[in-house]
Scaffold this motif. Structure first.
Motif, PDB file in Angstrom:
ATOM      1  N   ALA A 218      10.318   2.893   3.086  1.00  0.00           N
ATOM      2  CA  ALA A 218      10.780   4.226   3.485  1.00  0.00           C
ATOM      3  C   ALA A 218      11.268   5.048   2.294  1.00  0.00           C
ATOM      4  O   ALA A 218      11.395   6.270   2.390  1.00  0.00           O
ATOM      5  CB  ALA A 218      11.903   4.098   4.517  1.00  0.00           C
ATOM      6  N   SER A 219      11.536   4.382   1.170  1.00  0.00           N
ATOM      7  CA  SER A 219      12.090   5.042  -0.010  1.00  0.00           C
ATOM      8  C   SER A 219      11.023   5.425  -1.029  1.00  0.00           C
ATOM      9  O   SER A 219      11.342   6.028  -2.060  1.00  0.00           O
ATOM     10  CB  SER A 219      13.118   4.106  -0.671  1.00  0.00           C
ATOM     11  OG  SER A 219      14.022   3.590   0.283  1.00  0.00           O
ATOM     12  N   ALA A 220       9.770   5.086  -0.759  1.00  0.00           N
ATOM     13  CA  ALA A 220       8.716   5.278  -1.757  1.00  0.00           C
ATOM     14  C   ALA A 220       8.483   6.750  -2.096  1.00  0.00           C
ATOM     15  O   ALA A 220       8.361   7.124  -3.267  1.00  0.00           O
ATOM     16  CB  ALA A 220       7.420   4.640  -1.265  1.00  0.00           C
ATOM     17  N   LYS A 221       8.417   7.594  -1.077  1.00  0.00           N
ATOM     18  CA  LYS A 221       8.208   9.029  -1.340  1.00  0.00           C
ATOM     19  C   LYS A 221       9.354   9.586  -2.183  1.00  0.00           C
ATOM     20  O   LYS A 221       9.130  10.341  -3.135  1.00  0.00           O
ATOM     21  CB  LYS A 221       8.107   9.798  -0.025  1.00  0.00           C
ATOM     22  CG  LYS A 221       7.913  11.293  -0.210  1.00  0.00           C
ATOM     23  CD  LYS A 221       7.860  12.019   1.133  1.00  0.00           C
ATOM     24  CE  LYS A 221       7.703  13.527   0.930  1.00  0.00           C
ATOM     25  NZ  LYS A 221       7.694  14.256   2.227  1.00  0.00           N
ATOM     26  N   GLY A 222      10.589   9.203  -1.843  1.00  0.00           N
ATOM     27  CA  GLY A 222      11.747   9.685  -2.596  1.00  0.00           C
ATOM     28  C   GLY A 222      11.739   9.260  -4.050  1.00  0.00           C
ATOM     29  O   GLY A 222      12.194  10.001  -4.926  1.00  0.00           O
ATOM     30  N   VAL A 223      11.218   8.071  -4.314  1.00  0.00           N
ATOM     31  CA  VAL A 223      11.102   7.621  -5.702  1.00  0.00           C
ATOM     32  C   VAL A 223      10.103   8.508  -6.445  1.00  0.00           C
ATOM     33  O   VAL A 223      10.353   8.923  -7.587  1.00  0.00           O
ATOM     34  CB  VAL A 223      10.685   6.139  -5.763  1.00  0.00           C
ATOM     35  CG1 VAL A 223      10.268   5.746  -7.180  1.00  0.00           C
ATOM     36  CG2 VAL A 223      11.825   5.250  -5.295  1.00  0.00           C
TER      37      VAL A 223
ATOM     38  N   THR B 210      15.441   3.750  -8.642  1.00  0.00           N
ATOM     39  CA  THR B 210      15.058   2.615  -7.806  1.00  0.00           C
ATOM     40  C   THR B 210      15.124   2.994  -6.333  1.00  0.00           C
ATOM     41  O   THR B 210      15.966   3.781  -5.920  1.00  0.00           O
ATOM     42  CB  THR B 210      15.960   1.387  -8.065  1.00  0.00           C
ATOM     43  OG1 THR B 210      17.349   1.769  -7.979  1.00  0.00           O
ATOM     44  CG2 THR B 210      15.691   0.787  -9.440  1.00  0.00           C
ATOM     45  N   GLY B 211      14.212   2.437  -5.561  1.00  0.00           N
ATOM     46  CA  GLY B 211      14.164   2.671  -4.120  1.00  0.00           C
ATOM     47  C   GLY B 211      14.229   1.353  -3.377  1.00  0.00           C
ATOM     48  O   GLY B 211      13.730   0.332  -3.859  1.00  0.00           O
TER      49      GLY B 211
ATOM     50  N   LEU C 102       0.791  -1.229   0.000  1.00  0.00           N
ATOM     51  CA  LEU C 102       0.000   0.000   0.000  1.00  0.00           C
ATOM     52  C   LEU C 102       0.824   1.281   0.000  1.00  0.00           C
ATOM     53  O   LEU C 102       0.654   2.141  -0.870  1.00  0.00           O
ATOM     54  CB  LEU C 102      -0.963  -0.010   1.187  1.00  0.00           C
ATOM     55  CG  LEU C 102      -1.782   1.260   1.414  1.00  0.00           C
ATOM     56  CD1 LEU C 102      -2.586   1.626   0.178  1.00  0.00           C
ATOM     57  CD2 LEU C 102      -2.690   1.083   2.640  1.00  0.00           C
ATOM     58  N   SER C 103       1.713   1.450   0.977  1.00  0.00           N
ATOM     59  CA  SER C 103       2.423   2.732   1.090  1.00  0.00           C
ATOM     60  C   SER C 103       3.346   2.995  -0.100  1.00  0.00           C
ATOM     61  O   SER C 103       3.656   4.149  -0.403  1.00  0.00           O
ATOM     62  CB  SER C 103       3.221   2.795   2.397  1.00  0.00           C
ATOM     63  OG  SER C 103       4.281   1.865   2.396  1.00  0.00           O
ATOM     64  N   GLU C 104       3.767   1.925  -0.782  1.00  0.00           N
ATOM     65  CA  GLU C 104       4.690   2.091  -1.909  1.00  0.00           C
ATOM     66  C   GLU C 104       3.998   2.586  -3.175  1.00  0.00           C
ATOM     67  O   GLU C 104       4.658   2.982  -4.128  1.00  0.00           O
ATOM     68  CB  GLU C 104       5.423   0.777  -2.165  1.00  0.00           C
ATOM     69  CG  GLU C 104       6.361   0.437  -1.026  1.00  0.00           C
ATOM     70  CD  GLU C 104       6.903  -0.962  -1.086  1.00  0.00           C
ATOM     71  OE1 GLU C 104       7.542  -1.381  -0.103  1.00  0.00           O
ATOM     72  OE2 GLU C 104       6.699  -1.647  -2.109  1.00  0.00           O
ATOM     73  N   PHE C 105       2.678   2.558  -3.179  1.00  0.00           N
ATOM     74  CA  PHE C 105       1.915   3.213  -4.234  1.00  0.00           C
ATOM     75  C   PHE C 105       1.332   4.522  -3.710  1.00  0.00           C
ATOM     76  O   PHE C 105       1.364   5.551  -4.378  1.00  0.00           O
ATOM     77  CB  PHE C 105       0.804   2.288  -4.737  1.00  0.00           C
ATOM     78  CG  PHE C 105       0.035   2.801  -5.934  1.00  0.00           C
ATOM     79  CD1 PHE C 105       0.433   3.936  -6.640  1.00  0.00           C
ATOM     80  CD2 PHE C 105      -1.092   2.132  -6.376  1.00  0.00           C
ATOM     81  CE1 PHE C 105      -0.289   4.396  -7.749  1.00  0.00           C
ATOM     82  CE2 PHE C 105      -1.814   2.581  -7.478  1.00  0.00           C
ATOM     83  CZ  PHE C 105      -1.420   3.717  -8.155  1.00  0.00           C
ATOM     84  N   ALA C 106       0.832   4.492  -2.471  1.00  0.00           N
ATOM     85  CA  ALA C 106       0.147   5.668  -1.922  1.00  0.00           C
ATOM     86  C   ALA C 106       1.056   6.884  -1.812  1.00  0.00           C
ATOM     87  O   ALA C 106       0.653   8.003  -2.163  1.00  0.00           O
ATOM     88  CB  ALA C 106      -0.441   5.324  -0.546  1.00  0.00           C
ATOM     89  N   HIS C 107       2.276   6.694  -1.334  1.00  0.00           N
ATOM     90  CA  HIS C 107       3.162   7.847  -1.142  1.00  0.00           C
ATOM     91  C   HIS C 107       3.675   8.425  -2.466  1.00  0.00           C
ATOM     92  O   HIS C 107       3.651   9.654  -2.643  1.00  0.00           O
ATOM     93  CB  HIS C 107       4.292   7.490  -0.190  1.00  0.00           C
ATOM     94  CG  HIS C 107       3.862   7.501   1.248  1.00  0.00           C
ATOM     95  ND1 HIS C 107       4.050   8.569   2.094  1.00  0.00           N
ATOM     96  CD2 HIS C 107       3.200   6.566   1.980  1.00  0.00           C
ATOM     97  CE1 HIS C 107       3.529   8.307   3.273  1.00  0.00           C
ATOM     98  NE2 HIS C 107       3.009   7.087   3.237  1.00  0.00           N
ATOM     99  N   PRO C 108       4.112   7.608  -3.418  1.00  0.00           N
ATOM    100  CA  PRO C 108       4.442   8.184  -4.727  1.00  0.00           C
ATOM    101  C   PRO C 108       3.229   8.843  -5.381  1.00  0.00           C
ATOM    102  O   PRO C 108       3.357   9.902  -6.012  1.00  0.00           O
ATOM    103  CB  PRO C 108       4.935   6.984  -5.531  1.00  0.00           C
ATOM    104  CG  PRO C 108       5.480   6.056  -4.499  1.00  0.00           C
ATOM    105  CD  PRO C 108       4.543   6.205  -3.331  1.00  0.00           C
ATOM    106  N   TYR C 109       2.056   8.227  -5.240  1.00  0.00           N
ATOM    107  CA  TYR C 109       0.844   8.839  -5.792  1.00  0.00           C
ATOM    108  C   TYR C 109       0.638  10.230  -5.204  1.00  0.00           C
ATOM    109  O   TYR C 109       0.325  11.185  -5.930  1.00  0.00           O
ATOM    110  CB  TYR C 109      -0.386   7.973  -5.499  1.00  0.00           C
ATOM    111  CG  TYR C 109      -1.682   8.673  -5.841  1.00  0.00           C
ATOM    112  CD1 TYR C 109      -2.190   8.646  -7.134  1.00  0.00           C
ATOM    113  CD2 TYR C 109      -2.389   9.399  -4.872  1.00  0.00           C
ATOM    114  CE1 TYR C 109      -3.367   9.317  -7.456  1.00  0.00           C
ATOM    115  CE2 TYR C 109      -3.552  10.072  -5.178  1.00  0.00           C
ATOM    116  CZ  TYR C 109      -4.037  10.030  -6.468  1.00  0.00           C
ATOM    117  OH  TYR C 109      -5.190  10.712  -6.785  1.00  0.00           O
ATOM    118  N   ASP C 110       0.805  10.355  -3.898  1.00  0.00           N
ATOM    119  CA  ASP C 110       0.604  11.641  -3.232  1.00  0.00           C
ATOM    120  C   ASP C 110       1.556  12.700  -3.795  1.00  0.00           C
ATOM    121  O   ASP C 110       1.153  13.838  -4.048  1.00  0.00           O
ATOM    122  CB  ASP C 110       0.825  11.470  -1.729  1.00  0.00           C
ATOM    123  CG  ASP C 110       0.480  12.715  -0.937  1.00  0.00           C
ATOM    124  OD1 ASP C 110      -0.683  13.137  -0.962  1.00  0.00           O
ATOM    125  OD2 ASP C 110       1.389  13.275  -0.300  1.00  0.00           O
ATOM    126  N   VAL C 111       2.817  12.298  -4.005  1.00  0.00           N
ATOM    127  CA  VAL C 111       3.816  13.218  -4.556  1.00  0.00           C
ATOM    128  C   VAL C 111       3.464  13.594  -5.995  1.00  0.00           C
ATOM    129  O   VAL C 111       3.482  14.779  -6.373  1.00  0.00           O
ATOM    130  CB  VAL C 111       5.222  12.586  -4.496  1.00  0.00           C
ATOM    131  CG1 VAL C 111       6.229  13.437  -5.259  1.00  0.00           C
ATOM    132  CG2 VAL C 111       5.665  12.404  -3.054  1.00  0.00           C
TER     133      VAL C 111
END
Length: 242
Positions: A225-230, A220-221, A27-36
Motif C-alpha cells: 500500500a506504500s509503494a505509490k507513496g515511495v 522507506t515504505g 509486482l505492485s511494488e515496482f509497477a506503482h512507483p514506475y507509474d509515478v
C-alpha cells in the motif's frame, strides 16, 4: 536539460526458502512507483545481482489481478525488458561515472530480496556510493532488507539513528512466512537504527506508511500500500534538486 534517472535494483532470487515455492520481486511494488516516476518523466534503469531476467513473484501477479496499473506493467512490451534484461550490479559498483547520472537508487520488495540483497557485497557498496554522493536511497516492503547491513565509509551504519520502516513482523506472520524468512525484517531494521533511531509503522497492519528522513534522501515504505507513496517521495526529492 538532462532527464532525471533512477536506478532500480531487483532481486535475482527465485526460491522461497526450503518450501520449493517460487518467489521474486512483488509486482505492485515496482509497477506503482514506475507509474509515478514515468508520469514525472523520470527514466529508469534496472539492475540485479546477477543481471538478466529478474523473477517476479507469481503470487504477486495473482494478487494484482484487479490492479490495472500492475497488469499493464507486467503485460506491456515497453516495460517487460526492464525486468527481463536487467544489468548486473557489477556494472555500477566502484564506477562513479556510471552512477553519476542517477538521482536515486530504489529497491522494490517481494520476498526474493530477503535472500540475496542483504548479503550482496555489490548491493551494499552501491548503496554506500549513492548515499555518499548525496543521492537518495529508497526501498519498499521487503526492499529495505537491502539496507540492513550497509555500512558507510566511516564504519557507521547507514540507518543508525534514523527512522525507517518496512514489512512488519505482524504482516509477515499474517502471510504465514515468519518461519521461512532468513530473518525478520522489522527486527533487523530496529537493530540497525539503534536506540537513537526508530522503526515506524502504520496504525494497522497493511496500512500505508512512508517514512522520509535525511532531507528526503532516505525513503522507506512499509508494504504494498506504500509503494505509490515511495514513488512520490522519490519524485519530490528529484524536483528539490533542480
Amino acid at each position: 536539460m538532462s532527464v532525471p534517472k533512477v536506478l532500480v535494483v531487483l532481486t535475482s532470487h527465485d526460491k522461497l526458502g526450503n518450501t520449493g515455492k517460487p518467489t521474486g520481486w512483488y509486482l505492485s511494488e515496482f509497477a506503482h512507483p514506475y507509474d509515478v516516476l514515468n508520469s514525472a518523466s523520470v527514466s529508469l534503469t534496472v539492475a540485479s545481482p546477477r543481471g538478466g531476467l529478474s523473477p517476479v513473484a507469481p503470487g504477486s501477479i495473482e494478487d494484482a489481478k484487479d490492479d490495472e496499473i500492475s497488469q499493464n506493467f507486467i503485460k506491456s512490451e515497453t516495460t517487460k525488458p526492464l525486468f527481463e534484461q536487467t544489468r548486473p550490479l557489477s556494472e555500477f559498483v566502484g564506477n562513479p561515472s556510471a552512477i553519476a547520472p542517477y538521482s536515486a537508487i530504489f529497491f522494490p520488495g517481494g520476498h526474493g530480496p530477503m535472500y540475496d540483497l542483504p548479503t550482496s557485497p555489490e548491493s551494499q557498496q552501491l548503496i554506500r556510493e549513492f548515499w555518499e554522493a548525496g543521492k537518495a536511497v529508497a526501498a519498499v516492503c521487503h526492499g529495505p532488507a537491502a539496507l540492513v547491513n550497509v555500512k558507510l565509509s566511516d564504519g557507521s551504519h547507514l540507518l543508525k539513528g534514523r527512522k525507517v520502516t518496512g514489512f512488519t513482523n505482524v504482516e509477515e506472520d499474517q502471510v504465514g512466512l515468519t518461519q521461512v524468512m532468513p530473518f525478520l525484517l522489522e527486527d533487523k531494521l530496529k537493530e540497525a537504527a539503534g536506540p537513537e533511531g526508530a522503526f515506524v509503522k502504520a496504525d494497522q497492519p497493511w496500512g500505508e506508511k512512508v517514512v522520509v528522513e535525511a532531507d528526503g534522501r532516505l525513503i522507506t515504505g512499509q508494504n504494498p500500500a506504500s509503494a505509490k507513496g515511495v514513488g512520490e517521495a522519490i519524485v519530490k526529492f528529484i524536483k528539490a534538486q533542480k
